[in-house]
Design a protein around this motif. Structure first.
Motif, PDB file in Angstrom:
ATOM      1  N   THR A  44       0.845  -1.193   0.000  1.00  0.00           N
ATOM      2  CA  THR A  44       0.000   0.000   0.000  1.00  0.00           C
ATOM      3  C   THR A  44       0.882   1.245   0.000  1.00  0.00           C
ATOM      4  O   THR A  44       2.010   1.215   0.475  1.00  0.00           O
ATOM      5  CB  THR A  44      -0.952   0.008   1.212  1.00  0.00           C
ATOM      6  OG1 THR A  44      -1.731   1.203   1.147  1.00  0.00           O
ATOM      7  CG2 THR A  44      -0.214  -0.016   2.518  1.00  0.00           C
ATOM      8  N   SER A  45       0.371   2.322  -0.542  1.00  0.00           N
ATOM      9  CA  SER A  45       1.157   3.550  -0.580  1.00  0.00           C
ATOM     10  C   SER A  45       0.849   4.448   0.616  1.00  0.00           C
ATOM     11  O   SER A  45       1.369   5.537   0.728  1.00  0.00           O
ATOM     12  CB  SER A  45       0.890   4.310  -1.885  1.00  0.00           C
ATOM     13  OG  SER A  45      -0.486   4.630  -1.971  1.00  0.00           O
ATOM     14  N   VAL A  46      -0.001   3.973   1.538  1.00  0.00           N
ATOM     15  CA  VAL A  46      -0.371   4.766   2.710  1.00  0.00           C
ATOM     16  C   VAL A  46       0.692   4.613   3.795  1.00  0.00           C
ATOM     17  O   VAL A  46       1.191   3.523   4.031  1.00  0.00           O
ATOM     18  CB  VAL A  46      -1.751   4.318   3.252  1.00  0.00           C
ATOM     19  CG1 VAL A  46      -2.064   5.001   4.576  1.00  0.00           C
ATOM     20  CG2 VAL A  46      -2.828   4.610   2.233  1.00  0.00           C
ATOM     21  N   GLN A  47       1.024   5.726   4.446  1.00  0.00           N
ATOM     22  CA  GLN A  47       1.932   5.733   5.585  1.00  0.00           C
ATOM     23  C   GLN A  47       1.319   6.614   6.672  1.00  0.00           C
ATOM     24  O   GLN A  47       0.450   7.436   6.393  1.00  0.00           O
ATOM     25  CB  GLN A  47       3.300   6.311   5.194  1.00  0.00           C
ATOM     26  CG  GLN A  47       4.039   5.487   4.149  1.00  0.00           C
ATOM     27  CD  GLN A  47       4.864   4.387   4.764  1.00  0.00           C
ATOM     28  OE1 GLN A  47       5.918   4.646   5.326  1.00  0.00           O
ATOM     29  NE2 GLN A  47       4.385   3.158   4.661  1.00  0.00           N
ATOM     30  N   VAL A  48       1.771   6.418   7.921  1.00  0.00           N
ATOM     31  CA  VAL A  48       1.332   7.253   9.032  1.00  0.00           C
ATOM     32  C   VAL A  48       2.523   8.084   9.472  1.00  0.00           C
ATOM     33  O   VAL A  48       3.646   7.594   9.526  1.00  0.00           O
ATOM     34  CB  VAL A  48       0.826   6.383  10.211  1.00  0.00           C
ATOM     35  CG1 VAL A  48       0.468   7.251  11.399  1.00  0.00           C
ATOM     36  CG2 VAL A  48      -0.369   5.540   9.778  1.00  0.00           C
ATOM     37  N   ARG A  49       2.276   9.373   9.754  1.00  0.00           N
ATOM     38  CA  ARG A  49       3.375  10.202  10.244  1.00  0.00           C
ATOM     39  C   ARG A  49       2.873  11.107  11.358  1.00  0.00           C
ATOM     40  O   ARG A  49       1.680  11.421  11.451  1.00  0.00           O
ATOM     41  CB  ARG A  49       4.007  11.012   9.125  1.00  0.00           C
ATOM     42  CG  ARG A  49       3.108  12.081   8.565  1.00  0.00           C
ATOM     43  CD  ARG A  49       3.795  12.826   7.431  1.00  0.00           C
ATOM     44  NE  ARG A  49       2.874  13.711   6.762  1.00  0.00           N
ATOM     45  CZ  ARG A  49       2.663  14.985   7.111  1.00  0.00           C
ATOM     46  NH1 ARG A  49       3.332  15.523   8.094  1.00  0.00           N
ATOM     47  NH2 ARG A  49       1.784  15.716   6.456  1.00  0.00           N
ATOM     48  N   ARG A  50       3.818  11.505  12.211  1.00  0.00           N
ATOM     49  CA  ARG A  50       3.491  12.382  13.336  1.00  0.00           C
ATOM     50  C   ARG A  50       3.326  13.805  12.818  1.00  0.00           C
ATOM     51  O   ARG A  50       4.142  14.273  12.026  1.00  0.00           O
ATOM     52  CB  ARG A  50       4.618  12.332  14.378  1.00  0.00           C
ATOM     53  CG  ARG A  50       4.290  13.072  15.659  1.00  0.00           C
ATOM     54  CD  ARG A  50       5.503  13.108  16.566  1.00  0.00           C
ATOM     55  NE  ARG A  50       5.746  11.876  17.310  1.00  0.00           N
ATOM     56  CZ  ARG A  50       5.161  11.561  18.460  1.00  0.00           C
ATOM     57  NH1 ARG A  50       4.254  12.371  18.977  1.00  0.00           N
ATOM     58  NH2 ARG A  50       5.482  10.452  19.099  1.00  0.00           N
ATOM     59  N   VAL A  51       2.265  14.461  13.240  1.00  0.00           N
ATOM     60  CA  VAL A  51       2.030  15.862  12.913  1.00  0.00           C
ATOM     61  C   VAL A  51       1.753  16.592  14.226  1.00  0.00           C
ATOM     62  O   VAL A  51       1.500  15.939  15.242  1.00  0.00           O
ATOM     63  CB  VAL A  51       0.843  16.036  11.922  1.00  0.00           C
ATOM     64  CG1 VAL A  51       1.160  15.407  10.564  1.00  0.00           C
ATOM     65  CG2 VAL A  51      -0.437  15.450  12.488  1.00  0.00           C
ATOM     66  N   PRO A  52       1.805  17.929  14.245  1.00  0.00           N
ATOM     67  CA  PRO A  52       1.587  18.646  15.513  1.00  0.00           C
ATOM     68  C   PRO A  52       0.264  18.295  16.201  1.00  0.00           C
ATOM     69  O   PRO A  52       0.180  18.274  17.423  1.00  0.00           O
ATOM     70  CB  PRO A  52       1.606  20.118  15.085  1.00  0.00           C
ATOM     71  CG  PRO A  52       2.460  20.134  13.868  1.00  0.00           C
ATOM     72  CD  PRO A  52       2.189  18.832  13.165  1.00  0.00           C
ATOM     73  N   GLU A  53      -0.765  17.960  15.432  1.00  0.00           N
ATOM     74  CA  GLU A  53      -2.084  17.652  16.000  1.00  0.00           C
ATOM     75  C   GLU A  53      -2.208  16.192  16.429  1.00  0.00           C
ATOM     76  O   GLU A  53      -3.213  15.809  16.999  1.00  0.00           O
ATOM     77  CB  GLU A  53      -3.191  17.957  14.986  1.00  0.00           C
ATOM     78  CG  GLU A  53      -3.186  19.364  14.426  1.00  0.00           C
ATOM     79  CD  GLU A  53      -2.172  19.568  13.303  1.00  0.00           C
ATOM     80  OE1 GLU A  53      -1.945  18.640  12.511  1.00  0.00           O
ATOM     81  OE2 GLU A  53      -1.583  20.659  13.242  1.00  0.00           O
TER      82      GLU A  53
END
Ligand SMILES: [Zn+2]
Length: 140
Positions: A59-68
Motif C-alpha cells: 500500500t502507498s499509505v503511511q502514518v506520520r506524526r504531525v503537531p495535532e
C-alpha cells in the motif's frame, strides 16, 4: 476531576480490518512488536514498524506524526516493495535467476537486472558506459 473528551473513531468504517488485526496480532511477531512499542509509549518506534508493514503490504499509505497527532500520507514512490518483488517473481518464473547480477567492477556493489538477449552483461549502467568508451568489455 474531569476527563478530556476526544471524538470516538468511526469503528464500523474500519471493519473488518480491525477485527482481523486483533486476530493477527496474536500470531504475527511484527504486529506484536508494534503493539509492544505502543503500550510502552514508544510511539515513533510503533509508527516506524507500522509503516514498514504498510510498505511490505504494497500500500502507498503511511502514518506520520504531525503537531495535532497522527496523519495519513501517501508515498509518492510509484513502485512499492510488493510490486518490485512481484515483478522479480515473474522474471524468475519466466527465465530463472541468472539475470539478477552484481556489477563486476571490484569497487562497485550495484545490483542490476541483465536485460541483454544472451544474459552477458557484467557491469552496472555507470560502469558499462565507461567500458564502452574505453572499447573494452572486461575492464571498465
Ligand atoms: Zn558498477
Amino acid at each position: 476531576m474531569s476527563r478530556i473528551r476526544t471524538p470516538v473513531p468511526p469503528f464500523a468504517a474500519f471493519e473488518p480490518g480491525l477485527s482481523k488485526f486483533e486476530k493477527l496480532a496474536t500470531q504475527d511477531p511484527r504486529i506484536r512488536a508494534m503493539v509492544s512499542a505502543t503500550v510502552s509509549g514508544r510511539l515513533d518506534e510503533a509508527c516506524a514498524l507500522l509503516n514498514a508493514m504498510l510498505e511490505l503490504s504494497g500500500t502507498s499509505v503511511q502514518v506520520r506524526r504531525v503537531p495535532e497527532g497522527w496523519a495519513l500520507t501517501t508515498t509518492d514512490a510509484v513502485e512499492s516493495a510488493a510490486e518490485c518483488v512481484s515483478s522479480l517473481a515473474h522474471l524468475i518464473a519466466t527465465d530463472g535467476w541468472r539475470r539478477i547480477k552484481v556489477c563486476e567492477k571490484p569497487s562497485c556493489t550495484q545490483i542490476f537486472i541483465d536485460r541483454t538477449n544472451g544474459s552477458i552483461r557484467l557491469y552496472c549502467d555507470s560502469h558499462r558506459r565507461s567500458a564502452d568508451r574505453q572499447g573494452t568489455l572486461r575492464e571498465p
